[in-house]
Design a protein around this motif. Structure first.
Motif, PDB file in Angstrom:
ATOM      1  N   ARG A 140       0.802  -1.217   0.000  1.00 43.23           N
ATOM      2  CA  ARG A 140       0.000   0.000   0.000  1.00 43.23           C
ATOM      3  C   ARG A 140       0.838   1.271   0.000  1.00 43.23           C
ATOM      4  NH1 ARG A 140      -4.071  -1.232   4.909  1.00 43.23           N
ATOM      5  NH2 ARG A 140      -3.696  -3.430   4.973  1.00 43.23           N
ATOM      6  N   HIS A 141       1.993   1.196   0.642  1.00 40.32           N
ATOM      7  CA  HIS A 141       2.770   2.417   0.833  1.00 40.32           C
ATOM      8  C   HIS A 141       3.993   2.399  -0.065  1.00 40.32           C
ATOM      9  CE1 HIS A 141       0.339   3.589   4.259  1.00 40.32           C
ATOM     10  NE2 HIS A 141       0.340   2.321   4.580  1.00 40.32           N
ATOM     11  N   HIS A 142       3.910   3.125  -1.183  1.00 42.35           N
ATOM     12  CA  HIS A 142       5.041   3.257  -2.103  1.00 42.35           C
ATOM     13  C   HIS A 142       5.647   4.638  -1.928  1.00 42.35           C
ATOM     14  CE1 HIS A 142       3.960  -0.413  -4.226  1.00 42.35           C
ATOM     15  NE2 HIS A 142       2.715   0.016  -4.275  1.00 42.35           N
ATOM     16  N   ASN A 143       6.954   4.670  -1.662  1.00 43.17           N
ATOM     17  CA  ASN A 143       7.635   5.950  -1.624  1.00 43.17           C
ATOM     18  C   ASN A 143       7.704   6.497  -3.051  1.00 43.17           C
ATOM     19  OD1 ASN A 143       8.121   5.756   1.137  1.00 43.17           O
ATOM     20  ND2 ASN A 143       9.962   4.530   0.807  1.00 43.17           N
ATOM     21  N   ASN A 144       7.396   7.783  -3.210  1.00 43.23           N
ATOM     22  CA  ASN A 144       7.409   8.404  -4.535  1.00 43.23           C
ATOM     23  C   ASN A 144       6.556   7.593  -5.514  1.00 43.23           C
ATOM     24  OD1 ASN A 144       9.318  10.367  -3.621  1.00 43.23           O
ATOM     25  ND2 ASN A 144      10.937   8.842  -3.882  1.00 43.23           N
ATOM     26  N   TYR A 145       5.269   7.521  -5.218  1.00 45.82           N
ATOM     27  CA  TYR A 145       4.352   6.663  -5.983  1.00 45.82           C
ATOM     28  C   TYR A 145       4.404   6.958  -7.480  1.00 45.82           C
ATOM     29  CZ  TYR A 145      -0.013   4.654  -7.674  1.00 45.82           C
ATOM     30  OH  TYR A 145      -0.944   3.957  -8.394  1.00 45.82           O
ATOM     31  N   ILE A 146       4.353   8.237  -7.860  1.00 50.29           N
ATOM     32  CA  ILE A 146       4.323   8.602  -9.275  1.00 50.29           C
ATOM     33  C   ILE A 146       5.600   8.152  -9.983  1.00 50.29           C
ATOM     34  CG2 ILE A 146       4.265  10.547 -10.897  1.00 50.29           C
ATOM     35  CD1 ILE A 146       2.452  12.011  -8.914  1.00 50.29           C
ATOM     36  N   LEU A 147       6.743   8.363  -9.307  1.00 52.47           N
ATOM     37  CA  LEU A 147       8.013   7.928  -9.894  1.00 52.47           C
ATOM     38  C   LEU A 147       8.048   6.414 -10.038  1.00 52.47           C
ATOM     39  CD1 LEU A 147      10.879   8.590 -10.869  1.00 52.47           C
ATOM     40  CD2 LEU A 147      11.636   8.468  -8.485  1.00 52.47           C
ATOM     41  N   SER A 148       7.548   5.684  -9.015  1.00 52.80           N
ATOM     42  CA  SER A 148       7.522   4.211  -9.069  1.00 52.80           C
ATOM     43  C   SER A 148       6.683   3.717 -10.237  1.00 52.80           C
ATOM     44  CB  SER A 148       6.967   3.649  -7.762  1.00 52.80           C
ATOM     45  OG  SER A 148       7.783   3.962  -6.676  1.00 52.80           O
ATOM     46  N   VAL A 149       5.516   4.326 -10.435  1.00 52.36           N
ATOM     47  CA  VAL A 149       4.642   3.933 -11.536  1.00 52.36           C
ATOM     48  C   VAL A 149       5.298   4.238 -12.878  1.00 52.36           C
ATOM     49  CG1 VAL A 149       2.457   4.472 -12.687  1.00 52.36           C
ATOM     50  CG2 VAL A 149       2.495   4.113 -10.216  1.00 52.36           C
ATOM     51  N   ALA A 150       5.971   5.393 -12.963  1.00 48.77           N
ATOM     52  CA  ALA A 150       6.632   5.776 -14.215  1.00 48.77           C
ATOM     53  C   ALA A 150       7.748   4.796 -14.571  1.00 48.77           C
ATOM     54  CB  ALA A 150       7.191   7.198 -14.087  1.00 48.77           C
ATOM     55  N   VAL A 151       8.539   4.406 -13.580  1.00 51.91           N
ATOM     56  CA  VAL A 151       9.632   3.443 -13.808  1.00 51.91           C
ATOM     57  C   VAL A 151       9.061   2.091 -14.227  1.00 51.91           C
ATOM     58  CG1 VAL A 151      11.464   2.127 -12.646  1.00 51.91           C
ATOM     59  CG2 VAL A 151      11.260   4.587 -12.259  1.00 51.91           C
ATOM     60  N   TYR A 152       8.006   1.668 -13.552  1.00 47.22           N
ATOM     61  CA  TYR A 152       7.344   0.392 -13.858  1.00 47.22           C
ATOM     62  C   TYR A 152       6.765   0.417 -15.277  1.00 47.22           C
ATOM     63  CZ  TYR A 152       4.060  -3.518 -12.975  1.00 47.22           C
ATOM     64  OH  TYR A 152       3.354  -4.691 -13.032  1.00 47.22           O
ATOM     65  N   PHE A 153       6.113   1.528 -15.636  1.00 46.52           N
ATOM     66  CA  PHE A 153       5.522   1.658 -16.972  1.00 46.52           C
ATOM     67  C   PHE A 153       6.605   1.590 -18.051  1.00 46.52           C
ATOM     68  CE2 PHE A 153       4.250   4.268 -20.595  1.00 46.52           C
ATOM     69  CZ  PHE A 153       3.029   3.695 -20.933  1.00 46.52           C
ATOM     70  N   PHE A 154       7.715   2.279 -17.827  1.00 48.03           N
ATOM     71  CA  PHE A 154       8.803   2.269 -18.813  1.00 48.03           C
ATOM     72  C   PHE A 154       9.378   0.862 -18.967  1.00 48.03           C
ATOM     73  CE2 PHE A 154      13.263   2.798 -20.085  1.00 48.03           C
ATOM     74  CZ  PHE A 154      13.093   3.546 -21.250  1.00 48.03           C
ATOM     75  N   ALA A 155       9.473   0.125 -17.837  1.00 48.53           N
ATOM     76  CA  ALA A 155       9.980  -1.249 -17.894  1.00 48.53           C
ATOM     77  C   ALA A 155       9.065  -2.128 -18.733  1.00 48.53           C
ATOM     78  CB  ALA A 155      10.113  -1.816 -16.477  1.00 48.53           C
ATOM     79  N   VAL A 156       7.754  -2.011 -18.521  1.00 50.41           N
ATOM     80  CA  VAL A 156       6.790  -2.806 -19.284  1.00 50.41           C
ATOM     81  C   VAL A 156       6.848  -2.441 -20.771  1.00 50.41           C
ATOM     82  CG1 VAL A 156       4.333  -3.291 -19.639  1.00 50.41           C
ATOM     83  CG2 VAL A 156       5.250  -3.144 -17.319  1.00 50.41           C
ATOM     84  N   TYR A 157       6.948  -1.139 -21.058  1.00 54.30           N
ATOM     85  CA  TYR A 157       6.998  -0.680 -22.453  1.00 54.30           C
ATOM     86  C   TYR A 157       8.219  -1.242 -23.184  1.00 54.30           C
ATOM     87  CZ  TYR A 157       8.001   2.397 -26.386  1.00 54.30           C
ATOM     88  OH  TYR A 157       8.329   2.871 -27.629  1.00 54.30           O
ATOM     89  N   THR A 158       9.383  -1.131 -22.584  1.00 56.95           N
ATOM     90  CA  THR A 158      10.605  -1.572 -23.278  1.00 56.95           C
ATOM     91  C   THR A 158      10.693  -3.094 -23.382  1.00 56.95           C
ATOM     92  OG1 THR A 158      11.780  -1.400 -21.162  1.00 56.95           O
ATOM     93  CG2 THR A 158      11.968   0.462 -22.678  1.00 56.95           C
ATOM     94  N   ILE A 159      10.375  -3.808 -22.309  1.00 57.22           N
ATOM     95  CA  ILE A 159      10.494  -5.276 -22.325  1.00 57.22           C
ATOM     96  C   ILE A 159       9.466  -5.884 -23.277  1.00 57.22           C
ATOM     97  CG2 ILE A 159      10.330  -7.374 -20.914  1.00 57.22           C
ATOM     98  CD1 ILE A 159      11.386  -5.710 -18.564  1.00 57.22           C
ATOM     99  N   SER A 160       8.315  -5.230 -23.415  1.00 54.09           N
ATOM    100  CA  SER A 160       7.291  -5.738 -24.345  1.00 54.09           C
ATOM    101  C   SER A 160       7.750  -5.684 -25.797  1.00 54.09           C
ATOM    102  CB  SER A 160       5.991  -4.935 -24.191  1.00 54.09           C
ATOM    103  OG  SER A 160       5.425  -5.149 -22.928  1.00 54.09           O
ATOM    104  N   GLY A 161       8.790  -4.903 -26.074  1.00 58.43           N
ATOM    105  CA  GLY A 161       9.334  -4.831 -27.423  1.00 58.43           C
ATOM    106  C   GLY A 161      10.211  -6.005 -27.784  1.00 58.43           C
ATOM    107  N   TYR A 162      10.284  -6.996 -26.894  1.00 60.22           N
ATOM    108  CA  TYR A 162      11.060  -8.223 -27.143  1.00 60.22           C
ATOM    109  C   TYR A 162      10.128  -9.398 -26.875  1.00 60.22           C
ATOM    110  CZ  TYR A 162      14.899  -4.917 -26.786  1.00 60.22           C
ATOM    111  OH  TYR A 162      15.731  -3.835 -26.961  1.00 60.22           O
ATOM    112  N   ARG A 163       9.750 -10.099 -27.932  1.00 61.30           N
ATOM    113  CA  ARG A 163       8.681 -11.099 -27.874  1.00 61.30           C
ATOM    114  C   ARG A 163       8.898 -12.127 -26.774  1.00 61.30           C
ATOM    115  NH1 ARG A 163       7.695 -14.387 -33.259  1.00 61.30           N
ATOM    116  NH2 ARG A 163       9.800 -15.047 -32.690  1.00 61.30           N
ATOM    117  N   TYR A 164      10.089 -12.716 -26.719  1.00 59.81           N
ATOM    118  CA  TYR A 164      10.326 -13.785 -25.742  1.00 59.81           C
ATOM    119  C   TYR A 164      10.345 -13.263 -24.308  1.00 59.81           C
ATOM    120  CZ  TYR A 164      11.345 -16.764 -29.728  1.00 59.81           C
ATOM    121  OH  TYR A 164      11.242 -17.474 -30.894  1.00 59.81           O
TER     122      TYR A 164
END
Length: 501
Positions: A35-59
């Motif tokens: 429930r308690h994420h430090n710097n919630y917006i930054l955490s979500v942004a980092v997570y979103f970028f990770a999903v975006y980039t890794i999704s560009g590799y099929r396997y």
């Protein structure tokens, strides 16, 4: 030219749909990772970028992100209620009965189900949909994997790994400590009473007792009973296993010495010890608390593993066993431990009758469990008086609960570690020589229990220093919040919900 323009537009639309799916996946799954994420917006942004980039590799999309999303979906109901994995959660997972597991599942708030359903469909779309782009360079992949390690997944995966590791280390220490009875080198024994009773309550908050000022009569007997009632007792931790492990044995915080415990202390002093419990005994998967029971001279459990573990016994069913222990003829002083199911969720399954009949059913049943507890205390004291022997009964609850509800909504009572109410519990002593109702307002940490027990029973040992309530001077109480020792005063308030009749 027109065809090229249409192709680019179509590509942009597909990419936009991909990004929307990723964003929704990130937002919903983040709720499962604590429930308690430090710097919630930054955490979500980092997570979103990770999903975006890794999704560009099929396997990597199929064999890294998809399994993580599935794990998140499985954990989501627990994460939304209790937060990131911790040792208390892991201990509850391994040391629980089938009955308690089913109770937990049935007690999940209904407003969590939409999140679970939404995440399920989002994962399905993510798995079936072909990504509209592919990266050829490995640089984005490396950056994406690093971002994934820095995302909220570190709470879920790293916290889970550390908690499981710590659990098995503590289990090994417990096995070693409870493999034999330990002599605690008692130096002096001078008990004041013939019969000592320790009643361990379950999930009872102090502020819902009329004894401590709750406006609705929830404890009519205790409100006027003669004895010492402590207003300020703070449990060591916020669930049964982590709390009682640190309360009943020698502990100053994160760790504890299980062999130096109150049963071994009483046994070393020549007391006849009994353990009577309405909590389940699971056989080879015994909880740490059950292991304390095994050290006693006699143990009696109403529930034993799979054989009858699905049966909900009322705490009042313990009375015949309690009376039997009292009636047993012995020249020894007796220590009788009575472990209640008390106010453990689900409350409506714990009680005989709903006394209050409120529209808020859970609060109504929770308060009714207090009334039944109050009557149990009255009957136990009556049994003690009938023996014509001196006695002293000590009661405390292992931990409290949180009120997880919004204004004007029904109460949802659950385990937690973020509120003062998770640790503020009742403590009192009813003795044969008590002639007045004495309410003492003083902060006392449950980490002193072993010293209080030593003073109460008149047992002096090299391992345990006796302390009376008057001698304790706690100014800055710390509690174990499943992960660290934190200042109790820094926790958020969580006032009791008053009812209108």
């Amino acid at each position: 030219m027109l065809k090229k323009k249409l192709k680019i537009t179509f590509k942009n639309k597909r990419l936009t749909i991909d990004l929307v799916i990723y964003f929704l996946l990130v937002i919903v799954s983040t709720a499962a990772m604590g429930r308690h994420h430090n710097n919630y917006i930054l955490s979500v942004a980092v997570y979103f970028f990770a999903v975006y980039t890794i999704s560009g590799y099929r396997y990597f999309k199929s064999f890294v992100l998809l399994p993580l999303f599935i794990i998140t979906w499985i954990y989501l109901p627990i994460g939304m209620v209790y937060g990131s994995p911790n040792i208390g959660m892991i201990a509850s997972l391994f040391d629980t009965t089938k009955e308690e597991t089913l109770e937990f599942l049935s007690n999940i708030p209904s407003d969590i189900y939409p999140f679970s359903v939404a995440l399920f469909f989002l994962i399905g779309i993510f798995a079936c949909r072909k990504t509209s782009y592919q990266f050829k360079s490995h640089v984005p992949l490396v950056i994406g994997l690093i971002c994934l390690c820095l995302s909220p997944y570190k709470n879920l995966l790293y916290g889970g790994y550390d908690s499981v590791t710590d659990y098995f280390v503590q289990e090994k220490a417990l096995e070693d400590a409870f493999s034999h009875k330990v002599n605690l080198e008692v130096q002096h024994v001078k008990p004041k009473y013939q019969n000592y009773i320790v009643v361990i309550g379950e999930s009872m908050r102090r502020d819902y007792m009329s004894l401590y000022g709750y406006p609705t009569k929830t404890t009519p007997y205790l409100d006027t009973a003669n004895g010492l009632f402590l207003n300020g007792y703070i449990s060591t931790a916020p669930n049964t296993i982590t709390s009682l492990s640190r309360t009943l044995s020698l502990s100053k915080g994160l760790t504890y010495e299980p062999s130096i415990n109150f049963i071994n202390l009483a046994n070393s002093a020549g007391f006849k010890s009994y353990w009577i419990s309405n909590q389940g005994k699971m056989g080879v998967w015994d909880t740490p608390i059950t292991k304390f029971a095994i050290l006693s001279d006699e143990e009696h459990f109403l529930k034993n593993g799979a054989y009858d573990g699905s049966i909900n016994y009322q705490d009042s069913k313990l009375l015949p066993l309690f009376n039997q222990a009292l009636a047993e003829s012995t020249q020894q002083h007796k220590l009788i431990v009575v472990h209640l199911m008390g106010s453990h969720p689900e409350f409506c399954q714990r009680i005989k009758h709903d006394v209050y009949g409120l529209e808020d059913k859970q609060l109504s049943c929770y308060l009714s469990s207090y009334r039944e507890f109050d009557q149990l205390m009255k009957k136990m004291v009556e049994s003690l008086k009938m023996t014509k022997q001196s006695y002293s009964l000590m009661y405390f609850s292992d931990h409290g609960l949180s009120n997880e509800h919004q204004k004007d909504q029904f109460v949802y009572m659950t385990h937690g570690s973020y509120h003062k109410s998770n640790y503020e519990v009742p403590f009192f002593m009813l003795s044969s020589d008590s002639h007045q109702h004495q309410l003492v307002k003083k902060p006392v940490s449950a980490y002193h229990f072993l010293s209080l027990f030593s003073d109460w029973t008149g047992i002096t040992s090299e391992k345990v220093a006796p302390l009376s309530i008057e001698q304790i001077n706690d100014k800055n109480i710390k509690v174990f919040n499943f992960t660290n020792m934190v200042n109790f005063s820094d926790l958020a308030p969580d006032p009791a919900v008053k009812i209108s009749r």
